[in-house]
Design a protein around this motif. Structure first.
Motif, short mmCIF file in Angstrom:
data_model
loop_
_atom_site.label_atom_id
_atom_site.label_comp_id
_atom_site.label_asym_id
_atom_site.label_seq_id
_atom_site.Cartn_x
_atom_site.Cartn_y
_atom_site.Cartn_z
N ALA A 1 18.07 -3.33 -7.72
CA ALA A 1 17.44 -2.10 -6.83
C ALA A 1 17.83 -2.15 -5.66
O ALA A 1 17.91 -3.26 -4.94
CB ALA A 1 15.95 -2.71 -7.05
N MET A 2 18.45 -1.27 -5.21
CA MET A 2 19.07 -1.14 -3.78
C MET A 2 18.09 -0.63 -2.84
O MET A 2 18.08 -1.04 -1.78
CB MET A 2 20.25 -0.05 -3.90
N GLY A 3 16.96 0.14 -3.34
CA GLY A 3 15.81 0.86 -2.38
C GLY A 3 15.21 1.59 -3.63
O GLY A 3 15.04 1.37 -4.58
N ALA A 4 14.40 2.43 -2.95
CA ALA A 4 13.46 3.31 -3.49
C ALA A 4 13.89 4.84 -2.88
O ALA A 4 13.76 5.05 -1.90
CB ALA A 4 12.04 3.03 -3.52
N LEU A 5 13.78 5.69 -4.09
CA LEU A 5 13.56 7.23 -3.60
C LEU A 5 12.15 7.60 -3.56
O LEU A 5 11.21 7.29 -4.56
CB LEU A 5 14.36 7.93 -4.67
N ILE A 6 11.70 7.84 -2.50
CA ILE A 6 10.40 8.45 -2.29
C ILE A 6 9.98 9.82 -1.87
O ILE A 6 10.70 10.34 -1.01
CB ILE A 6 9.85 7.47 -1.15
N VAL A 7 9.00 10.30 -2.54
CA VAL A 7 8.77 11.70 -2.03
C VAL A 7 7.19 11.55 -1.47
O VAL A 7 6.46 11.05 -2.10
CB VAL A 7 8.70 12.84 -3.03
N ALA A 8 7.18 11.92 -0.19
CA ALA A 8 5.73 11.91 0.25
C ALA A 8 5.27 13.12 0.60
O ALA A 8 6.01 14.11 1.16
CB ALA A 8 5.53 10.87 1.44
N ALA A 9 3.83 13.63 0.45
CA ALA A 9 3.55 15.06 0.56
C ALA A 9 2.23 14.83 1.04
O ALA A 9 1.33 14.02 0.61
CB ALA A 9 3.94 15.97 -0.60
N CYS B 1 0.59 -1.14 0.19
CA CYS B 1 0.04 0.07 0.06
C CYS B 1 0.82 1.14 0.12
O CYS B 1 0.42 2.24 0.17
CB CYS B 1 -0.90 -0.04 1.07
N THR B 2 2.13 1.14 -0.24
CA THR B 2 2.97 2.36 -0.36
C THR B 2 3.59 2.42 -1.74
O THR B 2 3.84 1.19 -2.28
CB THR B 2 4.17 2.34 0.63
N ALA B 3 3.93 3.76 -2.19
CA ALA B 3 4.53 3.71 -3.73
C ALA B 3 5.95 3.03 -3.50
O ALA B 3 6.38 2.54 -4.60
CB ALA B 3 4.62 5.27 -3.82
N GLY B 4 6.79 3.44 -2.46
CA GLY B 4 7.96 2.67 -2.35
C GLY B 4 8.01 1.12 -2.36
O GLY B 4 8.66 0.72 -3.13
N GLY B 5 6.76 0.58 -1.70
CA GLY B 5 6.69 -0.75 -1.53
C GLY B 5 6.26 -1.45 -2.99
O GLY B 5 6.75 -2.60 -3.50
N ARG B 6 5.36 -0.65 -3.80
CA ARG B 6 4.82 -1.04 -5.07
C ARG B 6 6.07 -1.30 -6.11
O ARG B 6 6.23 -2.00 -6.92
CB ARG B 6 3.74 -0.22 -5.41
N VAL B 7 7.10 0.03 -6.11
CA VAL B 7 8.08 0.26 -7.00
C VAL B 7 9.06 -1.11 -6.79
O VAL B 7 9.44 -1.35 -7.49
CB VAL B 7 8.60 1.53 -7.12
N GLN C 1 2.86 5.47 -7.67
CA GLN C 1 2.13 6.70 -6.95
C GLN C 1 0.80 6.09 -6.12
O GLN C 1 0.38 5.20 -6.69
CB GLN C 1 1.75 7.62 -7.77
N THR C 2 0.94 6.50 -4.87
CA THR C 2 -0.20 6.14 -4.05
C THR C 2 -0.80 7.63 -3.49
O THR C 2 -0.28 8.54 -3.32
CB THR C 2 0.12 5.34 -2.84
N ILE D 1 0.14 11.52 -0.42
CA ILE D 1 0.48 11.06 -1.65
C ILE D 1 1.91 10.65 -1.69
O ILE D 1 2.68 11.45 -1.17
CB ILE D 1 0.43 12.23 -2.86
N GLY D 2 2.33 9.61 -2.08
CA GLY D 2 3.39 8.92 -2.28
C GLY D 2 4.00 8.93 -3.76
O GLY D 2 3.18 8.29 -4.62
N THR D 3 5.21 9.04 -4.02
CA THR D 3 5.72 8.70 -5.27
C THR D 3 7.14 8.22 -5.12
O THR D 3 7.89 8.59 -4.45
CB THR D 3 5.74 10.23 -5.93
N ALA D 4 7.29 7.09 -5.99
CA ALA D 4 8.51 6.50 -5.75
C ALA D 4 9.17 5.98 -7.11
O ALA D 4 8.38 5.53 -7.92
CB ALA D 4 8.33 5.27 -4.73
N ALA D 5 10.45 5.73 -7.22
CA ALA D 5 11.12 5.14 -8.31
C ALA D 5 12.46 4.51 -7.55
O ALA D 5 12.93 4.72 -6.38
CB ALA D 5 11.61 6.06 -9.08
N VAL D 6 12.81 3.17 -8.30
CA VAL D 6 13.72 2.43 -7.78
C VAL D 6 15.29 3.17 -8.00
O VAL D 6 15.46 3.81 -8.96
CB VAL D 6 13.97 1.12 -8.56
N VAL D 7 16.24 2.94 -6.91
CA VAL D 7 17.48 3.29 -7.01
C VAL D 7 18.15 2.08 -7.22
O VAL D 7 18.07 1.04 -6.45
CB VAL D 7 18.04 4.16 -5.84
N ARG D 8 19.32 1.85 -8.16
CA ARG D 8 19.82 0.83 -8.70
C ARG D 8 21.45 1.08 -8.45
O ARG D 8 21.82 2.11 -8.47
CB ARG D 8 19.61 0.68 -10.07
#
Length: 158
Positions: free
Chosen positions: A112-120, A36-42, A89-90, A99-106
């Motif tokens: 994929a090492m993790g995700a960059l997430i912007v939540a606002a 249920c999170t943008a980071g998790g989904r990406v 995005q969630t 609102i969460g927006t995320a993309a993978v960091v490689r």
């Protein structure tokens, strides 16, 4: 955020707070569900379809807000959409008004090492959802490049 090896969650490893009075905050070390999170989904979008099916079979989704998606078919569709778009995005999924927006960091190898997430706060971001997706994808790509990742080159057209 990084995916936890021990379970169906991710952990925030670093946080940069907004200076705005109204903001969405998480603390370093906070854990959130993947579904249920943008980071998790990406991060789930990096899995094979078989791995996603296995994850969803064991998932017992709970509702955190009135809008949290708990239907496994719709969750699978959101993960597939993140895989296709390269960004997730969630809106009001893990927390009301966020609102969460995320993309993978490689890393250099492409993993994929993790995700960059912007939540606002959604009240401040709804009209900028598309722009947020573009900016987050660009910044995650820049971080990945700084870690040595290079996009595979397409074959030369002759």
């Amino acid at each position: 955020a990084v995916r936890d090896a021990s379970g169906p969650t991710m952990t925030y490893v670093d946080v940069i707070e907004s200076h705005s009075a109204v903001r969405f905050t998480v603390a370093r070390g906070d854990r959130r569900p993947l579904y249920c999170t943008a980071g998790g989904r990406v991060l789930l979008a990096e899995d094979t379809e078989a791995e996603v099916r296995r994850y969803l079979r064991g998932l017992k989704p709970q509702r955190f807000t009135a809008r949290t998606e708990t239907d496994k078919r719709r969750i699978a569709a959101a993960i597939a959409e993140a895989r296709d778009a390269g960004v997730a995005q969630t809106v009001d999924q893990a927390a009301d008004g966020a609102i969460g927006t995320a993309a993978v960091v490689r890393d250099a190898s492409g993993l994929a090492m993790g995700a960059l997430i912007v939540a606002a706060p959604s009240s401040r971001s709804r009209d900028r959802v598309r722009k947020l997706a573009v900016l987050v994808a660009q910044e995650a790509a820049a971080i990945s490049r700084s870690l040595g990742y290079r996009l595979p080159r397409p074959p030369a057209v002759r």
